[in-house]
Motif scaffolding. Structure first.
Motif, short mmCIF file in Angstrom:
data_model
loop_
_atom_site.label_atom_id
_atom_site.label_comp_id
_atom_site.label_asym_id
_atom_site.label_seq_id
_atom_site.Cartn_x
_atom_site.Cartn_y
_atom_site.Cartn_z
N THR A 46 0.80 -1.21 0.00
CA THR A 46 0.00 0.00 0.00
C THR A 46 0.85 1.27 0.00
N LEU A 47 2.17 1.12 0.12
CA LEU A 47 3.08 2.27 0.13
C LEU A 47 3.28 2.79 -1.29
N SER A 48 3.15 4.10 -1.46
CA SER A 48 3.36 4.73 -2.75
C SER A 48 4.14 6.02 -2.54
N ILE A 49 5.23 6.21 -3.29
CA ILE A 49 6.06 7.40 -3.19
C ILE A 49 6.25 7.96 -4.60
N ARG A 50 6.12 9.28 -4.71
CA ARG A 50 6.37 9.96 -5.98
C ARG A 50 7.36 11.08 -5.72
N ALA A 51 8.41 11.12 -6.54
CA ALA A 51 9.44 12.16 -6.40
C ALA A 51 10.00 12.46 -7.78
N SER A 52 10.68 13.59 -7.89
CA SER A 52 11.37 13.92 -9.13
C SER A 52 12.68 13.16 -9.22
N ARG A 53 13.30 12.96 -8.03
CA ARG A 53 14.64 12.35 -8.01
C ARG A 53 14.86 11.68 -6.65
N ILE A 54 15.49 10.52 -6.67
CA ILE A 54 15.90 9.84 -5.43
C ILE A 54 17.36 9.45 -5.59
N GLU A 55 18.18 9.92 -4.62
CA GLU A 55 19.61 9.62 -4.62
C GLU A 55 19.94 8.77 -3.40
N ILE A 56 20.69 7.70 -3.63
CA ILE A 56 21.10 6.81 -2.55
C ILE A 56 22.62 6.79 -2.53
N SER A 57 23.18 7.07 -1.36
CA SER A 57 24.64 7.04 -1.19
C SER A 57 24.99 5.87 -0.30
N ALA A 58 25.76 4.93 -0.85
CA ALA A 58 26.14 3.72 -0.11
C ALA A 58 27.59 3.35 -0.39
N PRO A 59 28.53 4.19 0.08
CA PRO A 59 29.93 3.84 -0.13
C PRO A 59 30.27 2.55 0.62
N GLU A 60 31.08 1.73 0.00
CA GLU A 60 31.48 0.43 0.56
C GLU A 60 30.27 -0.41 0.96
N ASN A 61 29.21 -0.33 0.15
CA ASN A 61 27.97 -1.09 0.35
C ASN A 61 27.28 -0.81 1.68
N GLU A 62 27.53 0.34 2.28
CA GLU A 62 26.84 0.72 3.51
C GLU A 62 26.06 2.00 3.25
N ILE A 63 24.74 1.90 3.33
CA ILE A 63 23.91 3.05 3.02
C ILE A 63 24.11 4.14 4.06
N GLN A 64 24.46 5.34 3.57
CA GLN A 64 24.68 6.50 4.44
C GLN A 64 23.48 7.45 4.40
N THR A 65 23.04 7.78 3.18
CA THR A 65 21.93 8.73 3.03
C THR A 65 21.01 8.32 1.89
N ILE A 66 19.75 8.71 2.04
CA ILE A 66 18.76 8.60 0.98
C ILE A 66 18.10 9.96 0.89
N LYS A 67 18.07 10.53 -0.30
CA LYS A 67 17.51 11.86 -0.49
C LYS A 67 16.50 11.82 -1.62
N ALA A 68 15.29 12.30 -1.34
CA ALA A 68 14.24 12.41 -2.35
C ALA A 68 13.90 13.88 -2.52
N THR A 69 13.81 14.31 -3.77
CA THR A 69 13.45 15.70 -4.05
C THR A 69 12.28 15.72 -5.03
N GLY A 70 11.51 16.79 -4.97
CA GLY A 70 10.38 16.92 -5.88
C GLY A 70 9.66 18.22 -5.64
N SER A 71 8.62 18.40 -6.37
CA SER A 71 7.80 19.60 -6.21
C SER A 71 6.35 19.22 -6.00
N PRO A 72 6.00 18.59 -4.94
CA PRO A 72 6.82 18.06 -3.85
C PRO A 72 7.05 16.56 -4.00
N VAL A 73 7.71 15.97 -3.00
CA VAL A 73 7.77 14.52 -2.82
C VAL A 73 6.45 14.16 -2.12
#
Length: 174
Positions: A63-90
């Motif tokens: 039932t989860l639904s997400i809409r965004a313009s962009r989603i960036e995932i940063s996972a250096p060395e396979n360890e997720i550090q940040t998840i960022k979603a941007t939009g007008s709006p998310v």
């Protein structure tokens, strides 16, 4: 790298909806459903540990639904550090076990994994049923449940936003 961001996104986004009401939880079976992500483009860089979904990003899981313009995932060395979603709006929504819809929106949504901190910025709002919580900036600690809102402008020159909360009583007078 490819499986980790997909597996963590539902857990992160489910946390968003828990903010709307401490008494209601997302439908339990949602985390067992497949995650479907659609976008106009995606760029994975295994060496850098990044994934960027861009253009009309839609994420669905149960039932989860997400809409965004962009989603960036940063996972250096396979360890997720940040998840960022941007939009007008998310925009995001999910059905709770109670059957009620939880809705949220913000211009920017960031999750800092190691700090267990979720930040919604820019006309941020969370609602469930008729209850609503809104501010320019909402910070939520998934570690201890602390919520902070207002007090900071999200763009230079902008005045700090006020916090608005509307809660309807669940206990009616007898």
């Amino acid at each position: 790298m490819l499986n980790q961001p997909i597996n963590l996104l539902p857990q992160l986004l489910t946390s968003l909806f828990l903010l709307a009401s401490t008494a209601a939880y997302a439908i339990s079976s949602d985390v067992e459903k497949p995650v479907m992500i659609e976008s106009d483009s995606v760029v994975f860089n295994k060496e850098a540990g990044t994934a960027v979904y861009a253009g009309n990003v839609e994420i669905k899981q149960g039932t989860l639904s997400i809409r965004a313009s962009r989603i960036e995932i940063s996972a250096p060395e396979n360890e997720i550090q940040t998840i960022k979603a941007t939009g007008s709006p998310v925009n995001f929504q999910q059905t709770m076990d109670s059957g009620k819809q939880a809705l949220g929106r913000a211009k920017n949504v960031q999750y800092f994994v190691t700090q267990k901190k979720l930040v919604l910025e820019g006309d941020a709002s969370l609602s469930q049923d008729r209850d609503n919580f809104a501010s320019n900036r909402i910070e939520y600690s998934t570690a201890n449940g602390e919520l902070k809102a207002g007090g900071q402008a999200t763009t230079p020159g902008e005045k700090p936003g006020r916090v608005r909360a509307i809660f309807y009583p669940t206990n009616k007078a007898q």
